[in-house]
Design a protein around this motif. Structure first.
Motif, PDB file in Angstrom:
ATOM      1  N   UNK A  66       0.726  -1.167   0.056  1.00  0.00           N
ATOM      2  CA  UNK A  66      -0.002   0.095  -0.002  1.00  0.00           C
ATOM      3  C   UNK A  66       0.792   1.270   0.005  1.00  0.00           C
ATOM      4  N   UNK A  67       1.979   1.252  -0.554  1.00  0.00           N
ATOM      5  CA  UNK A  67       3.045   2.246  -0.591  1.00  0.00           C
ATOM      6  C   UNK A  67       3.558   2.344  -2.150  1.00  0.00           C
ATOM      7  N   UNK A  68       4.050   3.431  -2.375  1.00  0.00           N
ATOM      8  CA  UNK A  68       4.770   3.607  -3.798  1.00  0.00           C
ATOM      9  C   UNK A  68       5.833   2.759  -3.905  1.00  0.00           C
ATOM     10  N   UNK A  69       6.480   2.413  -4.984  1.00  0.00           N
ATOM     11  CA  UNK A  69       7.978   1.803  -5.209  1.00  0.00           C
ATOM     12  C   UNK A  69       8.887   2.951  -4.945  1.00  0.00           C
ATOM     13  N   UNK A  70       9.954   2.565  -4.237  1.00  0.00           N
ATOM     14  CA  UNK A  70      10.997   3.399  -3.862  1.00  0.00           C
ATOM     15  C   UNK A  70      11.609   3.978  -5.248  1.00  0.00           C
ATOM     16  N   UNK A  71      11.615   3.485  -6.246  1.00  0.00           N
ATOM     17  CA  UNK A  71      12.058   3.920  -7.304  1.00  0.00           C
ATOM     18  C   UNK A  71      10.995   4.448  -8.407  1.00  0.00           C
ATOM     19  N   UNK A  72       9.881   4.864  -7.615  1.00  0.00           N
ATOM     20  CA  UNK A  72       8.449   5.370  -8.715  1.00  0.00           C
ATOM     21  C   UNK A  72       8.930   6.593  -9.605  1.00  0.00           C
ATOM     22  N   UNK A  73      10.096   7.437  -9.186  1.00  0.00           N
ATOM     23  CA  UNK A  73      10.171   8.462  -9.933  1.00  0.00           C
ATOM     24  C   UNK A  73      11.341   8.287 -10.996  1.00  0.00           C
ATOM     25  N   UNK A  74      11.854   7.235 -11.371  1.00  0.00           N
ATOM     26  CA  UNK A  74      12.800   7.036 -12.366  1.00  0.00           C
ATOM     27  C   UNK A  74      12.292   7.304 -13.830  1.00  0.00           C
ATOM     28  N   UNK A  75      12.912   8.464 -14.170  1.00  0.00           N
ATOM     29  CA  UNK A  75      12.864   9.227 -15.680  1.00  0.00           C
ATOM     30  C   UNK A  75      12.836   8.282 -16.831  1.00  0.00           C
ATOM     31  N   UNK A  76      13.904   7.442 -16.676  1.00  0.00           N
ATOM     32  CA  UNK A  76      14.066   6.424 -17.674  1.00  0.00           C
ATOM     33  C   UNK A  76      12.950   5.272 -17.859  1.00  0.00           C
ATOM     34  N   UNK A  77      12.121   5.211 -17.063  1.00  0.00           N
ATOM     35  CA  UNK A  77      11.057   3.993 -17.237  1.00  0.00           C
ATOM     36  C   UNK A  77       9.866   4.637 -17.819  1.00  0.00           C
ATOM     37  N   UNK A  78       9.673   4.430 -19.310  1.00  0.00           N
ATOM     38  CA  UNK A  78       8.711   5.051 -20.029  1.00  0.00           C
ATOM     39  C   UNK A  78       7.326   4.766 -19.557  1.00  0.00           C
ATOM     40  N   UNK A  79       7.021   3.700 -18.902  1.00  0.00           N
ATOM     41  CA  UNK A  79       5.429   3.488 -18.604  1.00  0.00           C
ATOM     42  C   UNK A  79       5.396   2.399 -17.796  1.00  0.00           C
ATOM     43  N   UNK A  80       4.816   2.558 -16.682  1.00  0.00           N
ATOM     44  CA  UNK A  80       4.544   1.091 -16.106  1.00  0.00           C
ATOM     45  C   UNK A  80       3.167   1.251 -15.069  1.00  0.00           C
ATOM     46  N   UNK A  81       2.571   0.194 -14.900  1.00  0.00           N
ATOM     47  CA  UNK A  81       1.173   0.155 -14.249  1.00  0.00           C
ATOM     48  C   UNK A  81       1.268  -0.525 -12.648  1.00  0.00           C
ATOM     49  N   UNK A  82       1.156   0.432 -11.647  1.00  0.00           N
ATOM     50  CA  UNK A  82       1.572  -0.081 -10.303  1.00  0.00           C
ATOM     51  C   UNK A  82       0.161  -0.750 -10.186  1.00  0.00           C
ATOM     52  N   UNK A  83       0.300  -1.683  -9.122  1.00  0.00           N
ATOM     53  CA  UNK A  83      -0.895  -2.426  -8.686  1.00  0.00           C
ATOM     54  C   UNK A  83      -1.241  -2.328  -7.276  1.00  0.00           C
ATOM     55  N   UNK A  84      -2.812  -2.521  -7.196  1.00  0.00           N
ATOM     56  CA  UNK A  84      -3.256  -2.185  -5.982  1.00  0.00           C
ATOM     57  C   UNK A  84      -3.902  -0.534  -5.518  1.00  0.00           C
TER      58      UNK A  84
END
Length: 242
Positions: A66-84
Motif C-alpha cells: 500500500x505504498x509507492x515503489x521507492x524507485x517510482x520517480x525513475x525518468x528512464x522508465x517509459x511507462x508502468x502500471x502499479x498494482x493495488x
C-alpha cells in the motif's frame, strides 16, 4: 468496546485504508471513555475523520503493498502500471493550465474582496457594506444569466506533489479532470486513493479511474501553503523573466 481489528477492518472495507496499529491503539485509547457503547461502524467513521486530518506517515501502514515503489520517480522508465490501492496525501497543487499572472491577479481580486461574474468584476459582500445593494447586484447578475466563478478556481490540468505513508514523494499530473482536484476545493494534506495508476517517466498519471479524492486536510500545512502562495507565484514569474 469495539476491538482494534474490527475498526481496522471497517476502515479498510469502506476507504481502502490500511491503518497503522500504533495510531489505531492511540485513537481507541483517546476515545475509550466516551465511546464505550458506540458500534464499530460509527467508531470507524470517527477514526476515518481523524485519519483524513492526520499525517499518513503516522496513521497508515507502511507495508509495501500500500505504498509507492521507492524507485517510482525513475525518468528512464517509459511507462508502468502499479498494482493495488495506494493512499497518498497532497503536499502541493499547481494549475499548469493557467498563466502565472492570471493566478496572481485572481489572488489579488480575492484580497480586494472582488469576484468574477461572467465578464464583470464585482465587489463581494464585505463588513460595513449595504446588504440591500449587494443583494441587488446578485439579482441583476442572475437576471442577465451570468454565473459566479471564483477567479481562483483554476480549470487545470493540475500538477500535484504526492506523498505516501512511507514518505516517498512523486509528481501527479491530471490527464483527465478528477472530481475535487481544483485550487479552490483541494486542501493541502487531502488524501487521494491511487488505484492501479500508470506511472510514466516518473510521474503518476491521474484520471477518474486511477485517482479518487477521499478528502481531508492537514490544517497547519494548508495555512502555510495558502499564506505563501502569492509569494511563490511572484518568485516563479521573476525566475521566468531571468
Amino acid at each position: 468496546m469495539a476491538s482494534p481489528d474490527q475498526i481496522a477492518a471497517q476502515i479498510l472495507s469502506t476507504k481502502s485504508l490500511s491503518v497503522s496499529q500504533p495510531w489505531l491503539n492511540d485513537f481507541l485509547s483517546s476515545t475509550s471513555t466516551t465511546q464505550r457503547n458506540v458500534p464499530p461502524s460509527a467508531l470507524a467513521k470517527t477514526a476515518i475523520f481523524r485519519l483524513l486530518a492526520s499525517d499518513i506517515k503516522e496513521s497508515l501502514s507502511k507495508h509495501r503493498s500500500c505504498t509507492l515503489p521507492v524507485d517510482v520517480c525513475r525518468p528512464n522508465v517509459q511507462e508502468r502500471r502499479l498494482q493495488g490501492s495506494i493512499p497518498v496525501q497532497v503536499l502541493d497543487i499547481e494549475d499548469i493550465g493557467t498563466s502565472l499572472w492570471s493566478q496572481i491577479e485572481a489572488i489579488e481580486r480575492v484580497e480586494r474582496g472582488e469576484a468574477i461574474r461572467g465578464r464583470e468584476i464585482v465587489r463581494t459582500i464585505a463588513v460595513g457594506e449595504d446588504p440591500e445593494a449587494s443583494s441587488e447586484n446578485n439579482r441583476a447578475s442572475t437576471a442577465t444569466g451570468t454565473a459566479s466563478v471564483s477567479g481562483n478556481s483554476g480549470y487545470g490540468p493540475h500538477r500535484l506533489i504526492l506523498q505516501d505513508a512511507a514518505g516517498t514523494l512523486v509528481v501527479g499530473v491530471e490527464m483527465q479532470r478528477v472530481e475535487g482536484i481544483t485550487l479552490e476545493k483541494l486542501a493541502i494534506g487531502a488524501k487521494l486513493l491511487l488505484q492501479n495508476p500508470t506511472v510514466a517517466r516518473g510521474m503518476v498519471l491521474l484520471t477518474p479511474r486511477s485517482a479518487t479524492l477521499l478528502g481531508g486536510k492537514i490544517e497547519a500545512l494548508d495555512k502555510v501553503w495558502r499564506d505563501g502562495r502569492k509569494a511563490r507565484l511572484l518568485e516563479k514569474t521573476a525566475s521566468a523573466g531571468d
